[in-house]
Design an enzyme around this catalytic site. Structure first.
Site, PDB file in Angstrom:
ATOM      1  N   ARG A 135       0.832  -1.209   0.000  1.00 57.35           N
ATOM      2  CA  ARG A 135       0.000   0.000   0.000  1.00 57.35           C
ATOM      3  C   ARG A 135       0.870   1.264   0.000  1.00 57.35           C
ATOM      4  NH1 ARG A 135      -1.969   2.095   4.393  1.00 57.35           N
ATOM      5  NH2 ARG A 135      -2.222   0.087   5.445  1.00 57.35           N
ATOM      6  N   LYS A 160      -9.644   4.010 -19.113  1.00 60.70           N
ATOM      7  CA  LYS A 160     -10.069   4.382 -20.457  1.00 60.70           C
ATOM      8  C   LYS A 160      -8.912   4.200 -21.455  1.00 60.70           C
ATOM      9  CE  LYS A 160     -13.834   5.173 -18.288  1.00 60.70           C
ATOM     10  NZ  LYS A 160     -13.672   5.872 -17.064  1.00 60.70           N
TER      11      LYS A 160
HETATM   12  C1  LIG Z   1     -13.619  11.927 -17.151  1.00 59.49           C
HETATM   13  C2  LIG Z   1     -13.677  10.835 -16.136  1.00 59.49           C
HETATM   14  N1  LIG Z   1     -13.035  11.005 -14.960  1.00 59.49           N
HETATM   15  C3  LIG Z   1     -13.057  10.062 -13.997  1.00 59.49           C
HETATM   16  C4  LIG Z   1     -13.760   8.883 -14.171  1.00 59.49           C
HETATM   17  C5  LIG Z   1     -13.773   7.850 -13.074  1.00 59.49           C
HETATM   18  O1  LIG Z   1     -12.921   6.814 -13.422  1.00 59.49           O
HETATM   19  P1  LIG Z   1     -13.073   5.291 -12.897  1.00 59.49           P
HETATM   20  O2  LIG Z   1     -14.322   4.745 -13.512  1.00 59.49           O
HETATM   21  O3  LIG Z   1     -11.827   4.650 -13.405  1.00 59.49           O
HETATM   22  O4  LIG Z   1     -13.158   5.339 -11.421  1.00 59.49           O
HETATM   23  C6  LIG Z   1     -14.415   8.653 -15.379  1.00 59.49           C
HETATM   24  C7  LIG Z   1     -15.144   7.406 -15.606  1.00 59.49           C
HETATM   25  O5  LIG Z   1     -15.858   7.236 -16.576  1.00 59.49           O
HETATM   26  C8  LIG Z   1     -14.372   9.657 -16.393  1.00 59.49           C
HETATM   27  O6  LIG Z   1     -15.005   9.505 -17.564  1.00 59.49           O
END
Ligand SMILES: Cc1ncc(COP(=O)(O)O)c(C=O)c1O
Length: 392
Positions: A58, A208
């Site tokens: 961690r 993503k």
């Molecule tokens: C622009 C953006 N920021 C943050 C997040 C949050 O990410 P996570 O789903 O990996 O927690 C998302 C998720 O879709 C997103 O599109």
């Protein structure tokens, strides 16, 4: 960090030294929760920070550290941090920067769960926020309060894909000593590097484009060494939303093809926009790359290409949007983005359903708005699927 190499080379090499790992070409996965000490005194030295070795995963893990160094290199930052999700990254950064009574100034559209977090901070800890278009110096100046400590931006804004001028935001923020945090998920460091415009912290949902294959949930943060140390020692260590070594390895692998994938996502998106814009069932296409987009000039200034996401409105409302989506054959209905597969979603009933209706209207999210994350398939196949669903 081998800063003499070009971006494409750094996505492959930075953060990993094969000679230190038995000449293994691929980075090893240090799948361990803890690290042993030779002696009790060695353990004492490690806890005292006199010996830089690892203690407990961690607090740091070699595979995760490789990824942290790689994202730092790609964002042109001094240091990076990895988290178990994008939201773990967003919450670790915000909780590190604000305290009760502070005020956060936000871009008008933020990811739905970031909006949820802002609401929670307001209700539980009296940390106020304002969501504004942030499109002029005067508007930002008039929204800044003595308690404003953070300007938090997404650009492109999800799902309207409007852009925020980073240079303009930084020029005002610096005057007031306010930290600028940018969620760079939609652009990736290949298309946009906010720290080069003077922003303080950049973060990602690495779930993503950075992962790129729809098989990992992760978050990344990059910034100054001081800022990253502060987050690592507070909200990362004590709240504990860390990334697993295996997931770090998946991201190290995904990053190696980031530039190639982004080139294809973007060129596919351009072809789809050209075709979509002239279809009679399409009311409006939102893409910062089109010359008619109000964000076109900002796109040229701060992005390499305008990205792989397109939003559009159909004539009609929710029913027409859902009927269109249900007729798609290859394109998947799913709320993520940046994967090899083209994914489509309906923000007003999915990602932004938690945002109150009047707020959604203000942000420009109508019931017929659809967001599509253009994948890596042949663009002709993506377009043929969209076309048959439009005309079915
Ligand atoms: C622009 C953006 N920021 C943050 C997040 C949050 O990410 P996570 O789903 O990996 O927690 C998302 C998720 O879709 C997103 O599109």
């Amino acid at each position: 960090m081998t800063d003499n190499h070009r971006f494409e080379t750094r996505t492959i090499h930075d953060g990993y030294e094969d000679k230190s790992h038995h000449n293994s070409l691929a980075a090893p996965i240090y799948q361990t929760s803890t690290f042993t000490f030779e002696t009790a005194e060695a353990g004492e030295r490690r806890f005292a920070g006199e010996d830089p070795g690892y203690i407990y995963s961690r607090l740091g893990n070699p595979t995760v550290r490789m990824l942290e160094e790689r994202i730092a290199s790609l964002e042109n930052a001094e240091a990076g941090l990895a988290f178990g999700s994008g939201m773990a990254a967003v919450s670790a950064v915000l909780l590190n920067l604000v305290k009760s009574g502070d005020h956060i100034l936000c871009s008008e559209g933020v990811y739905g769960c970031t909006f949820g977090l802002l609401k929670m901070l307001e209700e539980k800890f009296s940390i106020d926020h304002d969501l504004l278009p942030l499109d002029s110096v005067e508007q930002i100046r008039s929204a800044i309060r003595p308690t404003t400590t953070v300007i938090y931006i997404e650009t492109p804004i999800n799902p309207t894909l409007k852009l925020i001028d980073l240079e303009m935001i930084v020029s005002v923020a610096k005057e007031y000593g306010i930290q600028v945090v940018v969620d760079n998920t939609f652009s990736t460091p290949y298309l946009q590097r906010p720290l080069e415009f003077g922003c303080d912290i950049v973060l990602h949902s690495a779930t993503k484009y950075i992962g790129g294959h729809g098989d990992v949930v992760a978050g990344l943060v990059a910034g100054s060494k001081d800022a990253m140390t502060s987050i690592a020692k507070s909200t990362q260590k004590d709240i504990g939303g860390i990334l697993s070594p295996f997931d770090a390895w998946l991201l190290l692998r995904g990053l190696k093809t980031l530039p190639l994938r982004m080139d294809r996502h973007c060129s596919n998106a351009r072809s789809i926009v050209e075709n979509l814009s002239s279809h009679p069932r399409v009311k409006k296409v939102m893409y910062p790359g089109t010359e008619t987009s109000p964000s076109h000039a900002i796109a040229k200034k701060q992005m390499k290409y305008p990205g792989g996401l397109i939003s559009f409105e159909l004539n009609g409302g929710k029913q027409e949007a859902q009927e269109f989506m249900n007729k798609l054959k290859m394109i998947k209905i799913a709320v993520s983005l940046g994967d090899a597969e083209t994914l489509i979603q309906h923000p007003s009933t999915m990602t932004h359903a938690v945002v109150p209706e009047d707020e959604r209207r203000r942000m420009g999210i109508s019931d017929s708005l659809i967001r599509i994350s253009i994948g890596l398939e042949a663009w002709e196949d993506i377009w043929e699927d969209v076309l048959q669903a439009l005309e079915a």
